[in-house]
Scaffold this active site. Structure first.
Site, PDB file in Angstrom:
ATOM      1  CB  SER A  48      19.931  42.764 -37.001  1.00  0.00           C
ATOM      2  OG  SER A  48      19.049  41.670 -36.973  1.00  0.00           O
TER       3      SER A  48
HETATM    4  N1  SAH Z   1      19.350  38.131 -39.856  1.00  0.00           N
HETATM    5  C1  SAH Z   1      18.557  39.168 -40.509  1.00  0.00           C
HETATM    6  C2  SAH Z   1      17.513  39.740 -39.573  1.00  0.00           C
HETATM    7  C3  SAH Z   1      16.231  39.101 -39.799  1.00  0.00           C
HETATM    8  S1  SAH Z   1      14.870  39.656 -38.835  1.00  0.00           S
HETATM    9  C4  SAH Z   1      19.438  40.260 -41.057  1.00  0.00           C
HETATM   10  O1  SAH Z   1      20.617  40.083 -41.176  1.00  0.00           O
HETATM   11  O2  SAH Z   1      18.920  41.275 -41.417  1.00  0.00           O
HETATM   12  C5  SAH Z   1      14.271  38.094 -38.321  1.00  0.00           C
HETATM   13  C6  SAH Z   1      13.830  37.147 -39.406  1.00  0.00           C
HETATM   14  O3  SAH Z   1      13.453  35.944 -38.763  1.00  0.00           O
HETATM   15  C7  SAH Z   1      12.623  37.609 -40.218  1.00  0.00           C
HETATM   16  O4  SAH Z   1      12.953  37.620 -41.576  1.00  0.00           O
HETATM   17  C8  SAH Z   1      11.564  36.545 -39.908  1.00  0.00           C
HETATM   18  O5  SAH Z   1      10.720  36.241 -41.000  1.00  0.00           O
HETATM   19  C9  SAH Z   1      12.421  35.361 -39.529  1.00  0.00           C
HETATM   20  N2  SAH Z   1      11.773  34.322 -38.727  1.00  0.00           N
HETATM   21  C10 SAH Z   1      10.882  34.470 -37.715  1.00  0.00           C
HETATM   22  N3  SAH Z   1      10.522  33.263 -37.228  1.00  0.00           N
HETATM   23  C11 SAH Z   1      11.192  32.322 -37.967  1.00  0.00           C
HETATM   24  C12 SAH Z   1      11.224  30.902 -37.966  1.00  0.00           C
HETATM   25  N4  SAH Z   1      10.492  30.156 -37.116  1.00  0.00           N
HETATM   26  N5  SAH Z   1      12.016  30.273 -38.873  1.00  0.00           N
HETATM   27  C13 SAH Z   1      12.761  30.992 -39.756  1.00  0.00           C
HETATM   28  N6  SAH Z   1      12.773  32.339 -39.805  1.00  0.00           N
HETATM   29  C14 SAH Z   1      11.991  33.005 -38.920  1.00  0.00           C
END
Ligand code: SAH
Length: 201
Positions: A51
């Site tokens: 993000s």
């Molecule tokens: N918080 C992260 C951003 C991650 S992007 C950072 O600091 O960079 C969003 C993430 O959510 C992705 O890795 C994706 O695989 C995950 N995601 C999507 N649906 C999900 C679910 N149902 N349970 C757990 N993770 C999920």
């Protein structure tokens, strides 16, 4: 980066200190490390992104208005960056990720930082994390059409949940606060997140 966050309107010194404490370049691939402090989302592989710093700071600031974060659940660990920032403000951070190799990478990234209050789990975060519930704070890093009921059920009294809701072209951050007689709902900033997907892989 922190000066830019200040200019962008982030005021909470606790949030600015937490953002300053976490070296973002450790969380992005080497080829992109020179861009780690730009205010932009960067690719993580598996069609996921780390993000944008402003969005991480803004979401945490909204959740922390007038209170500590307490016990916190993050849905969507990705590379672990936001979990590391949260660890500086929350008592405990539970972070769940559905893509196993991403979670492994997050584990490696976080190991260097020695954050004893962060626990990672390979799970479908749309079901929450019942074994660790209830949570004072739930932060969802992926967007869905609605807020999963399991997450609302796992919110402690007075707890707050923040999640991007809506289709990719018109998501907004939605804040839910658990009150004595139900939930209050506030619609906040327009945002753009990857989708929340059910099941693990
Ligand atoms: N918080 C992260 C951003 C991650 S992007 C950072 O600091 O960079 C969003 C993430 O959510 C992705 O890795 C994706 O695989 C995950 N995601 C999507 N649906 C999900 C679910 N149902 N349970 C757990 N993770 C999920």
């Amino acid at each position: 980066m922190v000066e830019r966050l200040r200019e962008q309107g982030v005021r909470d010194e606790r949030v600015l200190a937490a953002m300053a404490a976490v070296p973002r370049h450790l969380f992005v691939e080497e080829a992109l490390a020179h861009r780690a402090y730009e205010d932009t989302a960067l690719p993580l592989g598996f069609q996921q992104t780390i993000s944008q710093p402003f969005v991480v700071a803004r979401m945490i600031e909204l959740l922390a208005v007038g209170r500590p974060l307490g016990k916190t659940l993050e849905v969507g660990t990705g590379c672990g960056y936001q979990a590391a920032v949260l660890s500086h403000m929350a008592t405990d951070v539970y972070s769940v990720e559905r893509i196993a190799p991403l979670l492994e990478r997050a584990k490696r990234n976080l190991r260097h930082l020695r954050l004893p209050n962060v626990r990672l789990k390979h799970a479908d975060g749309s079901l929450g994390l019942p074994e660790a519930a209830p949570f004072d704070t739930i932060i969802v890093a992926a967007a869905g059409p609605t807020i999963p009921q399991a997450l609302l059920d796992q919110l402690a009294p007075g707890g707050r949940l923040l999640m991007p809701v809506g289709p990719s072209w018109e998501q907004v951050l939605v804040m839910m606060e658990r009150r004595a007689n139900g939930f209050s709902e506030t619609r906040l900033d327009p945002v753009r997140f990857v989708p929340l997907v059910a099941g693990v892989e």
